[in-house]
Design an enzyme around this catalytic site. Structure first.
Site, PDB file in Angstrom:
ATOM      1  N   TYR A   1       6.373 -10.205   6.561  1.00 47.05           N
ATOM      2  CA  TYR A   1       6.290  -8.772   6.833  1.00 47.05           C
ATOM      3  C   TYR A   1       6.839  -8.461   8.220  1.00 47.05           C
ATOM      4  O   TYR A   1       6.858  -9.317   9.114  1.00 47.05           O
ATOM      5  CB  TYR A   1       4.836  -8.287   6.767  1.00 47.05           C
ATOM      6  CG  TYR A   1       4.281  -8.144   5.378  1.00 47.05           C
ATOM      7  CD1 TYR A   1       4.363  -6.932   4.695  1.00 47.05           C
ATOM      8  CD2 TYR A   1       3.659  -9.220   4.749  1.00 47.05           C
ATOM      9  CE1 TYR A   1       3.832  -6.800   3.419  1.00 47.05           C
ATOM     10  CE2 TYR A   1       3.134  -9.096   3.466  1.00 47.05           C
ATOM     11  CZ  TYR A   1       3.220  -7.881   2.811  1.00 47.05           C
ATOM     12  OH  TYR A   1       2.708  -7.755   1.543  1.00 47.05           O
TER      13      TYR A   1
ATOM     14  N   ASP B   1       0.820  -1.207   0.000  1.00 44.25           N
ATOM     15  CA  ASP B   1       0.000   0.000   0.000  1.00 44.25           C
ATOM     16  C   ASP B   1       0.855   1.259   0.000  1.00 44.25           C
ATOM     17  O   ASP B   1       2.081   1.204   0.165  1.00 44.25           O
ATOM     18  CB  ASP B   1      -0.914   0.007   1.232  1.00 44.25           C
ATOM     19  CG  ASP B   1      -1.992  -1.061   1.163  1.00 44.25           C
ATOM     20  OD1 ASP B   1      -2.306  -1.516   0.050  1.00 44.25           O
ATOM     21  OD2 ASP B   1      -2.505  -1.438   2.235  1.00 44.25           O
TER      22      ASP B   1
END
Length: 249
Positions: A113, A52
């Site tokens: 992540y 994002d």
């Protein structure tokens, strides 16, 4: 035609995400522009993972097809030249020839992540971590991270209007650690939903500050209701660390 994987890293602060989009600059657009300048032709790039706006990556991949690139010595020169064209916040790390059927997205077996939280004001990490100056109980954070391993349905941590066939994800690892001034959350799974890592972190922080109990955290997961999760943590603390494949790159 031969197929190549291109590994890149980037600081996402200035970009509206990884994947190319209309009316906004992206990491893919910058890399595509550099490749077009160098090769003097348009080359289609297929991305492995979306990130994002404002999210960073230490490793992400594209694949592309080309008539045939030079041997490794000359390939290193291509990498050098692409990096000379690219802005300072994007770097090409490697270009590797792979099987003609290899796919950077569909052949990925897991992604990892990391989310960074700092609790003492520090201007040197402000653009790469989330400032959260509230008392955190690391044992509660760790307990909440362990709870995540018990589940596969993460509907509660997927933002709305996500077109996916299933909300099931297989968690491979989930845990917090303390490094200097940072509380660091690491999570690896076979796939992630839109906003999932930030939703997990925001909700775990509520458990770590005692705003919700561990049982309530479980209840949020089991509710399968995204309105109960906290997606408010900002993007700059999130890094895509690795995309792993079923073959050696």
């Amino acid at each position: 035609m031969l197929r190549y994987f291109i590994e890149v890293a980037y600081k996402g602060t200035r970009y509206s995400g990884f994947q190319i989009q209309q009316n906004a600059n992206s990491v893919q657009a910058e890399i595509g522009k550099a490749i077009k300048i160098f090769f003097r032709e348009e080359i289609s790039l297929t991305c492995s993972s979306r990130t994002d706006a404002g999210v960073h990556a230490l490793s992400n991949y594209f694949h592309f097809d080309a008539a045939g690139l030079p041997e490794q010595t000359a390939l290193n020169e291509i990498i050098y030249n692409l990096n000379s064209i690219l802005p300072d916040d994007i770097v090409v790390k490697r270009i590797v020839e792979v099987s003609p059927t290899a796919h950077s997205r569909f052949d990925a077996v897991s992604r990892e992540y990391q989310y960074n939280v700092y609790q003492t004001k520090d201007p040197f990490v402000a653009d790469r971590a989330y400032y959260y100056p509230y008392k955190l109980e690391i044992d509660k954070l760790q307990e909440a991270a362990g709870v995540i391993n018990d589940y596969t349905d993460f509907t509660s941590f997927s933002k709305r209007n996500t077109q996916v066939k299933t909300f099931n994800c297989k968690i491979i690892k989930s845990g917090w650690s303390i490094t200097n001034n940072l509380a660091v959350y690491n999570v690896e799974a076979n796939r992630f939903l839109r906003g999932m890592v930030r939703g997990l972190v925001g909700t775990m922080l509520k458990a770590g500050t005692g705003k919700i109990s561990i049982d309530e955290f479980r209840g949020i997961i089991e509710s399968k209701d995204c309105t109960k999760a906290d997606f408010s943590v900002p993007p700059q603390g999130l890094f895509l660390l690795a995309v792993r494949y079923k073959f050696q790159i």
